[in-house]
Design a protein around this motif. Structure first.
Motif, PDB file in Angstrom:
ATOM      1  N   GLU A 186       0.804  -1.224   0.000  1.00  0.00           N
ATOM      2  CA  GLU A 186       0.000   0.000   0.000  1.00  0.00           C
ATOM      3  C   GLU A 186       0.834   1.269   0.000  1.00  0.00           C
ATOM      4  O   GLU A 186       0.501   2.230  -0.702  1.00  0.00           O
ATOM      5  CB  GLU A 186      -0.947  -0.020   1.201  1.00  0.00           C
ATOM      6  N   PRO A 187       1.943   1.348   0.767  1.00  0.00           N
ATOM      7  CA  PRO A 187       2.710   2.593   0.780  1.00  0.00           C
ATOM      8  C   PRO A 187       3.236   2.999  -0.594  1.00  0.00           C
ATOM      9  O   PRO A 187       3.462   4.183  -0.847  1.00  0.00           O
ATOM     10  CB  PRO A 187       3.862   2.295   1.749  1.00  0.00           C
ATOM     11  N   LEU A 188       3.442   2.044  -1.511  1.00  0.00           N
ATOM     12  CA  LEU A 188       3.989   2.360  -2.824  1.00  0.00           C
ATOM     13  C   LEU A 188       3.011   3.136  -3.699  1.00  0.00           C
ATOM     14  O   LEU A 188       3.393   3.640  -4.751  1.00  0.00           O
ATOM     15  CB  LEU A 188       4.426   1.078  -3.539  1.00  0.00           C
ATOM     16  N   ALA A 189       1.765   3.221  -3.290  1.00  0.00           N
ATOM     17  CA  ALA A 189       0.805   4.002  -4.067  1.00  0.00           C
ATOM     18  C   ALA A 189       1.247   5.455  -4.163  1.00  0.00           C
ATOM     19  O   ALA A 189       0.932   6.149  -5.142  1.00  0.00           O
ATOM     20  CB  ALA A 189      -0.584   3.901  -3.434  1.00  0.00           C
ATOM     21  N   ASP A 190       1.979   5.929  -3.166  1.00  0.00           N
ATOM     22  CA  ASP A 190       2.445   7.326  -3.157  1.00  0.00           C
ATOM     23  C   ASP A 190       3.882   7.467  -3.620  1.00  0.00           C
ATOM     24  O   ASP A 190       4.459   8.548  -3.500  1.00  0.00           O
ATOM     25  CB  ASP A 190       2.300   7.906  -1.744  1.00  0.00           C
ATOM     26  N   GLY A 191       4.476   6.399  -4.129  1.00  0.00           N
ATOM     27  CA  GLY A 191       5.845   6.473  -4.619  1.00  0.00           C
ATOM     28  C   GLY A 191       6.821   5.765  -3.705  1.00  0.00           C
ATOM     29  O   GLY A 191       6.558   5.543  -2.511  1.00  0.00           O
ATOM     30  N   LEU A 192       7.975   5.417  -4.262  1.00  0.00           N
ATOM     31  CA  LEU A 192       8.968   4.654  -3.525  1.00  0.00           C
ATOM     32  C   LEU A 192       9.537   5.440  -2.350  1.00  0.00           C
ATOM     33  O   LEU A 192       9.707   4.908  -1.251  1.00  0.00           O
ATOM     34  CB  LEU A 192      10.085   4.220  -4.472  1.00  0.00           C
ATOM     35  N   ALA A 193       9.862   6.720  -2.577  1.00  0.00           N
ATOM     36  CA  ALA A 193      10.432   7.525  -1.498  1.00  0.00           C
ATOM     37  C   ALA A 193       9.455   7.628  -0.334  1.00  0.00           C
ATOM     38  O   ALA A 193       9.839   7.474   0.841  1.00  0.00           O
ATOM     39  CB  ALA A 193      10.804   8.907  -2.020  1.00  0.00           C
ATOM     40  N   ALA A 194       8.173   7.857  -0.640  1.00  0.00           N
ATOM     41  CA  ALA A 194       7.169   7.955   0.424  1.00  0.00           C
ATOM     42  C   ALA A 194       7.004   6.627   1.144  1.00  0.00           C
ATOM     43  O   ALA A 194       6.832   6.590   2.381  1.00  0.00           O
ATOM     44  CB  ALA A 194       5.836   8.402  -0.169  1.00  0.00           C
ATOM     45  N   ALA A 195       7.065   5.514   0.388  1.00  0.00           N
ATOM     46  CA  ALA A 195       6.899   4.199   0.993  1.00  0.00           C
ATOM     47  C   ALA A 195       8.028   3.893   1.958  1.00  0.00           C
ATOM     48  O   ALA A 195       7.799   3.437   3.086  1.00  0.00           O
ATOM     49  CB  ALA A 195       6.826   3.129  -0.092  1.00  0.00           C
ATOM     50  N   LEU A 196       9.272   4.148   1.542  1.00  0.00           N
ATOM     51  CA  LEU A 196      10.404   3.885   2.428  1.00  0.00           C
ATOM     52  C   LEU A 196      10.385   4.839   3.618  1.00  0.00           C
ATOM     53  O   LEU A 196      10.754   4.459   4.741  1.00  0.00           O
ATOM     54  CB  LEU A 196      11.715   4.015   1.659  1.00  0.00           C
ATOM     55  N   GLY A 197       9.948   6.068   3.372  1.00  0.00           N
ATOM     56  CA  GLY A 197       9.841   7.002   4.490  1.00  0.00           C
ATOM     57  C   GLY A 197       8.841   6.534   5.515  1.00  0.00           C
ATOM     58  O   GLY A 197       9.073   6.621   6.730  1.00  0.00           O
ATOM     59  N   ALA A 198       7.696   6.010   5.035  1.00  0.00           N
ATOM     60  CA  ALA A 198       6.667   5.532   5.951  1.00  0.00           C
ATOM     61  C   ALA A 198       7.131   4.302   6.723  1.00  0.00           C
ATOM     62  O   ALA A 198       6.817   4.140   7.908  1.00  0.00           O
ATOM     63  CB  ALA A 198       5.395   5.214   5.177  1.00  0.00           C
ATOM     64  N   GLU A 199       7.897   3.426   6.073  1.00  0.00           N
ATOM     65  CA  GLU A 199       8.320   2.187   6.716  1.00  0.00           C
ATOM     66  C   GLU A 199       9.517   2.378   7.637  1.00  0.00           C
ATOM     67  O   GLU A 199       9.631   1.721   8.670  1.00  0.00           O
ATOM     68  CB  GLU A 199       8.670   1.144   5.644  1.00  0.00           C
ATOM     69  N   TYR A 217       8.674   5.021 -11.256  1.00  0.00           N
ATOM     70  CA  TYR A 217       9.154   3.938 -12.111  1.00  0.00           C
ATOM     71  C   TYR A 217       8.078   2.868 -12.199  1.00  0.00           C
ATOM     72  O   TYR A 217       7.137   2.856 -11.390  1.00  0.00           O
ATOM     73  CB  TYR A 217      10.458   3.363 -11.553  1.00  0.00           C
ATOM     74  N   PRO A 218       8.194   1.958 -13.161  1.00  0.00           N
ATOM     75  CA  PRO A 218       7.193   0.883 -13.249  1.00  0.00           C
ATOM     76  C   PRO A 218       7.038   0.158 -11.918  1.00  0.00           C
ATOM     77  O   PRO A 218       8.009   0.010 -11.159  1.00  0.00           O
ATOM     78  CB  PRO A 218       7.762  -0.034 -14.336  1.00  0.00           C
ATOM     79  N   ALA A 219       5.832  -0.314 -11.653  1.00  0.00           N
ATOM     80  CA  ALA A 219       5.540  -0.955 -10.370  1.00  0.00           C
ATOM     81  C   ALA A 219       6.508  -2.092 -10.031  1.00  0.00           C
ATOM     82  O   ALA A 219       6.951  -2.185  -8.872  1.00  0.00           O
ATOM     83  CB  ALA A 219       4.100  -1.464 -10.358  1.00  0.00           C
ATOM     84  N   PRO A 220       6.870  -2.980 -10.994  1.00  0.00           N
ATOM     85  CA  PRO A 220       7.816  -4.051 -10.624  1.00  0.00           C
ATOM     86  C   PRO A 220       9.157  -3.511 -10.146  1.00  0.00           C
ATOM     87  O   PRO A 220       9.779  -4.093  -9.249  1.00  0.00           O
ATOM     88  CB  PRO A 220       7.963  -4.848 -11.929  1.00  0.00           C
ATOM     89  N   VAL A 221       9.616  -2.389 -10.730  1.00  0.00           N
ATOM     90  CA  VAL A 221      10.905  -1.798 -10.321  1.00  0.00           C
ATOM     91  C   VAL A 221      10.796  -1.253  -8.904  1.00  0.00           C
ATOM     92  O   VAL A 221      11.641  -1.525  -8.041  1.00  0.00           O
ATOM     93  CB  VAL A 221      11.320  -0.696 -11.310  1.00  0.00           C
ATOM     94  N   VAL A 247      20.110   4.905   4.216  1.00  0.00           N
ATOM     95  CA  VAL A 247      19.397   4.442   3.025  1.00  0.00           C
ATOM     96  C   VAL A 247      19.359   5.586   2.027  1.00  0.00           C
ATOM     97  O   VAL A 247      18.902   6.686   2.356  1.00  0.00           O
ATOM     98  CB  VAL A 247      17.966   3.989   3.373  1.00  0.00           C
ATOM     99  N   ARG A 248      19.808   5.310   0.816  1.00  0.00           N
ATOM    100  CA  ARG A 248      19.923   6.367  -0.194  1.00  0.00           C
ATOM    101  C   ARG A 248      19.247   5.935  -1.484  1.00  0.00           C
ATOM    102  O   ARG A 248      19.419   4.790  -1.936  1.00  0.00           O
ATOM    103  CB  ARG A 248      21.395   6.675  -0.462  1.00  0.00           C
ATOM    104  N   LEU A 249      18.471   6.840  -2.083  1.00  0.00           N
ATOM    105  CA  LEU A 249      17.817   6.594  -3.373  1.00  0.00           C
ATOM    106  C   LEU A 249      18.148   7.716  -4.329  1.00  0.00           C
ATOM    107  O   LEU A 249      18.080   8.894  -3.960  1.00  0.00           O
ATOM    108  CB  LEU A 249      16.291   6.527  -3.215  1.00  0.00           C
ATOM    109  N   ARG A 250      18.465   7.343  -5.588  1.00  0.00           N
ATOM    110  CA  ARG A 250      18.681   8.338  -6.628  1.00  0.00           C
ATOM    111  C   ARG A 250      18.083   7.807  -7.931  1.00  0.00           C
ATOM    112  O   ARG A 250      18.229   6.620  -8.259  1.00  0.00           O
ATOM    113  CB  ARG A 250      20.180   8.632  -6.836  1.00  0.00           C
ATOM    114  N   GLY A 251      17.400   8.695  -8.650  1.00  0.00           N
ATOM    115  CA  GLY A 251      16.791   8.291  -9.900  1.00  0.00           C
ATOM    116  C   GLY A 251      17.287   9.106 -11.065  1.00  0.00           C
ATOM    117  O   GLY A 251      17.751  10.240 -10.904  1.00  0.00           O
ATOM    118  N   SER A 252      17.210   8.509 -12.265  1.00  0.00           N
ATOM    119  CA  SER A 252      17.586   9.196 -13.499  1.00  0.00           C
ATOM    120  C   SER A 252      16.761   8.601 -14.625  1.00  0.00           C
ATOM    121  O   SER A 252      15.987   7.658 -14.434  1.00  0.00           O
ATOM    122  CB  SER A 252      19.084   9.030 -13.779  1.00  0.00           C
TER     123      SER A 252
END
Length: 308
Positions: A186-199, A217-221, A247-252
């Motif tokens: 469920e947290p991924l509905a708002d994006g990966l950054a939000a999901a990891l922040g919530a968890e 990014y695509p849901a499987p990613v 924990v670090r995330l970067r996108g391109s």
């Protein structure tokens, strides 16, 4: 005398075809062979519905031709009279058509059986894949909450007032229910950054460096990186108790990169267990890569990249 010879020849052809029907499957090529051999011909062609069934070695000279029905013809070489033979072979084209129909039905049955077997294998493979997905999700997602819960229980033994067991139990239960249902976390509905922040945001030992402008990014990613990060944090909690975790995330446009680092005791890479293998298994089908950098006394860094 000639009439008798023609009748005897026709009888011989009929007998040869009858033996073929009685003793062997009446394949069209075998029917052509039986007729040609009974006639003493070098070559024999049986043409039924535009398809030529041939027997014999190529020879020279003229062909004898006889119409068997509207869409069937008999040809033999060297030439000879075929009138009586043609009259006697009236049912043969229908015999050939029947044999071809039986062959077609047999092929269709074989293909259907093969397709059924293939479908069963695919279903079994898909069930195994789904089973492994649930296993990984339980390991990567639910385990993270259970490890945190275990730490909270240990804390409660020393300071019951500071323990916050209720919300942690609720989070573990919710994750288990989502995993069993096979739905996107469920947290991924708002994006990966939000999901990891919530968890991970409630963990005082975890520092989050999540790009504010991280694209979707695509849901499987996103799902794969989400669970990989959770398991990497869970591994740090288990094996580097008390260490700080980054924990670090970067996108391109090329894809999504991530890293989970701790300043714990580290380990020898040869001593890795199934946890790190699970991380790689999640990323490989997406074309992703994973690298683990660790040594005794230097902490551990898990970093990876998944094409977008």
């Amino acid at each position: 005398m000639r009439q008798r010879d023609r009748e005897e020849r026709a009888d011989a052809v009929l007998a040869a075809v009858a033996r073929l029907v009685a003793d062997r499957a009446p394949r069209p090529a075998l029917v052509a062979e039986a007729i040609g051999a009974a006639l003493g011909a070098a070559e024999c062609e049986l043409v039924v519905d535009g398809v030529t069934h041939r027997w014999g070695a190529e020879s020279t000279g003229a062909w004898s031709r006889a119409r068997l029905d509207e869409h069937a013809e008999l040809r033999v070489r060297p030439a000879r009279r075929l009138g009586a033979v043609a009259d006697a072979l009236g049912p043969v084209p229908d015999l050939v058509r029947l044999a071809l129909s039986v062959d077609e039905l047999r092929r269709a049955g074989t293909e259907a059986a093969a397709e059924l077997a293939d479908t069963r294998w695919r279903a079994a493979a898909e069930m195994d894949t789904e089973r492994r997905r649930v296993e990984r999700d339980l390991h990567d997602g639910t385990q993270h909450h259970l490890v945190a819960l275990r730490l909270a229980v240990a804390l409660a033994e020393h300071d019951p007032a500071s323990a916050d067991l209720g919300p942690r139990l609720d989070a573990a239960e919710a994750t288990l229910v989502r995993t069993a249902a096979g739905v996107l976390p469920e947290p991924l509905a708002d994006g990966l950054a939000a999901a990891l922040g919530a968890e991970l945001g409630t963990h005082t030992d975890v520092r989050l460096d999540l790009a504010a402008d991280l694209p979707r990014y695509p849901a499987p990613v996103e799902t794969a990186v989400y669970f990989v990060c959770l398991e990497a944090v869970g591994n740090a909690h288990k094996h580097a108790v008390g260490a700080s975790i980054d924990v670090r995330l970067r996108g391109s446009a090329a894809g999504l990169s991530f890293s989970v680092s701790d300043n714990g005791p580290g380990f020898e890479p040869t001593a890795t267990g199934t946890g790190l293998a699970n991380l790689t298994t999640r990323l490989t089908p997406l074309g992703g890569t994973l690298r683990v950098d660790s040594a005794l006394g230097t902490g551990t860094t898990v970093e990876g990249f998944v094409p977008g």
